[in-house]
Design a protein around this motif. Structure first.
Motif, mmCIF file in Angstrom:
data_model
loop_
_atom_site.group_PDB
_atom_site.id
_atom_site.type_symbol
_atom_site.label_atom_id
_atom_site.label_comp_id
_atom_site.label_asym_id
_atom_site.label_seq_id
_atom_site.Cartn_x
_atom_site.Cartn_y
_atom_site.Cartn_z
ATOM 1 N N LYS A 3 0.841 -1.190 0.000
ATOM 2 C CA LYS A 3 0.000 0.000 0.000
ATOM 3 C C LYS A 3 0.878 1.243 0.000
ATOM 4 O O LYS A 3 1.600 1.514 0.972
ATOM 5 C CB LYS A 3 -0.894 -0.001 1.250
ATOM 6 N N ALA A 4 0.845 1.999 -1.098
ATOM 7 C CA ALA A 4 1.692 3.186 -1.211
ATOM 8 C C ALA A 4 0.978 4.444 -0.737
ATOM 9 O O ALA A 4 1.591 5.316 -0.111
ATOM 10 C CB ALA A 4 2.163 3.364 -2.655
ATOM 11 N N LEU A 5 -0.312 4.568 -1.045
ATOM 12 C CA LEU A 5 -1.104 5.722 -0.620
ATOM 13 C C LEU A 5 -2.396 5.212 -0.001
ATOM 14 O O LEU A 5 -3.053 4.324 -0.557
ATOM 15 C CB LEU A 5 -1.421 6.647 -1.802
ATOM 16 N N ASN A 6 -2.766 5.808 1.138
ATOM 17 C CA ASN A 6 -3.902 5.290 1.893
ATOM 18 C C ASN A 6 -4.845 6.424 2.288
ATOM 19 O O ASN A 6 -4.782 6.962 3.386
ATOM 20 C CB ASN A 6 -3.396 4.546 3.141
ATOM 21 N N GLY A 7 -5.685 6.828 1.325
ATOM 22 C CA GLY A 7 -6.698 7.832 1.625
ATOM 23 C C GLY A 7 -6.192 9.254 1.669
ATOM 24 O O GLY A 7 -6.540 10.029 2.563
ATOM 25 N N ILE A 8 -5.392 9.644 0.673
ATOM 26 C CA ILE A 8 -4.831 11.000 0.618
ATOM 27 C C ILE A 8 -5.903 12.000 0.185
ATOM 28 O O ILE A 8 -6.523 11.849 -0.870
ATOM 29 C CB ILE A 8 -3.643 11.067 -0.357
ATOM 30 N N THR A 9 -6.099 13.030 0.994
ATOM 31 C CA THR A 9 -6.995 14.134 0.664
ATOM 32 C C THR A 9 -6.253 15.442 0.895
ATOM 33 O O THR A 9 -5.825 15.716 2.017
ATOM 34 C CB THR A 9 -8.273 14.097 1.525
ATOM 35 N N VAL A 10 -6.063 16.212 -0.171
ATOM 36 C CA VAL A 10 -5.362 17.493 -0.056
ATOM 37 C C VAL A 10 -6.009 18.520 -0.971
ATOM 38 O O VAL A 10 -6.641 18.184 -1.970
ATOM 39 C CB VAL A 10 -3.858 17.383 -0.405
ATOM 40 N N ASP A 11 -5.827 19.779 -0.622
ATOM 41 C CA ASP A 11 -6.317 20.899 -1.421
ATOM 42 C C ASP A 11 -5.192 21.919 -1.489
ATOM 43 O O ASP A 11 -4.924 22.626 -0.514
ATOM 44 C CB ASP A 11 -7.562 21.490 -0.760
ATOM 45 N N LEU A 12 -4.499 21.966 -2.623
ATOM 46 C CA LEU A 12 -3.321 22.828 -2.769
ATOM 47 C C LEU A 12 -3.708 24.103 -3.518
ATOM 48 O O LEU A 12 -4.189 24.052 -4.650
ATOM 49 C CB LEU A 12 -2.212 22.091 -3.536
ATOM 50 N N LYS A 13 -3.461 25.245 -2.875
ATOM 51 C CA LYS A 13 -3.793 26.535 -3.467
ATOM 52 C C LYS A 13 -2.601 27.070 -4.265
ATOM 53 O O LYS A 13 -1.555 26.434 -4.384
ATOM 54 C CB LYS A 13 -4.183 27.525 -2.366
ATOM 55 N N GLU A 14 -2.762 28.278 -4.804
ATOM 56 C CA GLU A 14 -1.682 28.912 -5.543
ATOM 57 C C GLU A 14 -0.535 29.265 -4.602
ATOM 58 O O GLU A 14 -0.716 29.443 -3.410
ATOM 59 C CB GLU A 14 -2.190 30.166 -6.258
ATOM 60 N N GLY A 15 0.674 29.386 -5.186
ATOM 61 C CA GLY A 15 1.855 29.711 -4.404
ATOM 62 C C GLY A 15 2.792 28.529 -4.308
ATOM 63 O O GLY A 15 2.752 27.616 -5.134
ATOM 64 N N ALA A 16 3.649 28.533 -3.312
ATOM 65 C CA ALA A 16 4.647 27.478 -3.125
ATOM 66 C C ALA A 16 4.243 26.590 -1.950
ATOM 67 O O ALA A 16 4.060 27.079 -0.833
ATOM 68 C CB ALA A 16 6.025 28.082 -2.880
ATOM 69 N N THR A 17 4.125 25.298 -2.219
ATOM 70 C CA THR A 17 3.753 24.320 -1.201
ATOM 71 C C THR A 17 4.837 23.246 -1.138
ATOM 72 O O THR A 17 5.318 22.776 -2.173
ATOM 73 C CB THR A 17 2.404 23.664 -1.523
ATOM 74 N N GLY A 18 5.202 22.850 0.061
ATOM 75 C CA GLY A 18 6.166 21.780 0.240
ATOM 76 C C GLY A 18 5.462 20.456 0.489
ATOM 77 O O GLY A 18 4.482 20.400 1.244
ATOM 78 N N LEU A 19 5.947 19.408 -0.144
ATOM 79 C CA LEU A 19 5.481 18.046 0.116
ATOM 80 C C LEU A 19 6.632 17.328 0.795
ATOM 81 O O LEU A 19 7.632 16.989 0.167
ATOM 82 C CB LEU A 19 5.090 17.351 -1.188
ATOM 83 N N LEU A 20 6.501 17.144 2.101
ATOM 84 C CA LEU A 20 7.604 16.685 2.926
ATOM 85 C C LEU A 20 7.314 15.295 3.466
ATOM 86 O O LEU A 20 6.189 14.979 3.842
ATOM 87 C CB LEU A 20 7.802 17.654 4.091
ATOM 88 N N GLY A 21 8.350 14.464 3.505
ATOM 89 C CA GLY A 21 8.195 13.147 4.086
ATOM 90 C C GLY A 21 9.474 12.352 3.955
ATOM 91 O O GLY A 21 10.319 12.654 3.105
ATOM 92 N N PRO A 22 9.645 11.331 4.794
ATOM 93 C CA PRO A 22 10.846 10.500 4.688
ATOM 94 C C PRO A 22 10.843 9.708 3.393
ATOM 95 O O PRO A 22 9.811 9.585 2.712
ATOM 96 C CB PRO A 22 10.734 9.572 5.910
#
Length: 303
Positions: free
Chosen positions: A16-35
């Motif tokens: 299982k690589a992704l388990n129920g991902i819910t996101v809402d990304l607006k304009e601008g710079a967003t970081g996607l952080l994780g090990p």
């Protein structure tokens, strides 16, 4: 709205690589952080339409993930983590070819390729074979090919990997300029905390295929917990076990500084009571300012 995902699931066979991902990304710079292995690259590939989710739905720039992948890729720039160049091609030919693959006419793609190569600092090397480029030059080339078709949204997957400190800072400066002055939204995917904090105001932390935290970085740092830094004399194991049982998280640094993350409404005097019960002397006790590293440690469960 740039990206809206609802309940995204994806598996590689039984993994299982992704388990129920819910996101809402607006304009601008967003970081996607994780090990490493958290699911960041898989999520990027789903947003680009390279992978189809097992469950869930979503839109990128208003286009459906499942039925309008081609339109998404025409409007999104993607800088992959892995090498993406074609051996035997020079920089400008490769960049122009990537523009054509995004739907640009050949002449326009070539003109734009010259422009973006100068912009990323490869103008003098644009006719050299890519095979002769250094690691830093190849990173700049990957950024150029992601920009060549004038995207509205830029996905950057570990853009500073394999770079020395100088090269890393130069790439981050370019990304920062793009995010602040080029009217292009940026999703910066990285496991490096400093990269995210230097560019982004918003952040999504992903761990084990799930969203661990999301929001403005400054707001996330104010998550309801306390951080204390201690130096002690005595045996740590039993002392730490009692605090863990009370809901705390402990981390010991290389210089034997102990960081204690306490839950809401935790009585700090319980730290001293636990020390007294176990014959531990507290030599230093400081309430620390929360940082991005602290947030990351708390949300992904780093011990």
């Amino acid at each position: 709205m740039n990206v809206e995902l609802k309940n995204i699931h994806f598996s590689y066979g039984r993994v299982k690589a992704l388990n129920g991902i819910t996101v809402d990304l607006k304009e601008g710079a967003t970081g996607l952080l994780g090990p490493n292995g958290a699911g960041k690259t898989t999520l990027l590939k789903i947003m680009l339409g390279f992978l189809v989710p097992d469950e869930g739905e979503g839109q990128v720039l208003g286009y459906d993930l499942r039925t309008e992948q081609r339109y998404i890729r025409q409007r999104v720039g993607y800088m992959p983590e892995d090498e993406c160049y074609i051996p035997g091609m020079d920089g400008v030919s490769f960049t122009a070819y990537m523009g054509e693959l995004s739907g640009m006419p050949r002449q326009e793609a070539m003109k734009r390729a010259h422009e973006v190569l100068f912009y990323v600092g490869l103008g003098e090397s644009r006719y050299r074979l890519i095979d002769t480029y250094s690691s830093g030059m190849r990173q700049r080339l990957k950024l150029a090919q992601a920009l060549v078709h004038d995207p509205k949204l830029l996905f950057l997957d570990e853009p500073t990997s394999n770079l020395d400190p100088t090269g890393r800072q130069e790439i981050l400066s370019l990304i920062g300029e793009i995010a602040s002055s080029k009217n292009i939204s940026v999703l910066l995917c990285s496991h490096l905390l400093d990269d995210i904090e230097s560019i982004c105001r918003e952040m999504v932390i992903i761990n084990k295929g799930e969203i661990a935290a999301s929001g403005r970085i400054e707001d996330l740092k104010m998550i309801n917990y306390q951080l204390y830094e201690l130096k002690i004399k005595g045996e740590l194991p039993v002392f730490s076990q009692q605090l863990i049982a009370a809901g705390c998280r402990l981390e010991e640094t290389e210089d034997r500084l102990i960081k204690i993350y306490t839950p809401p409404d935790f009585d700090q005097m319980e730290i001293f009571r636990a020390a007294a019960r176990n014959g531990v002397q507290v030599r230093q006790f400081v309430r620390s300012q929360s940082s991005l590293e602290d947030l990351f440690a708390r949300t992904v469960g780093v011990d």
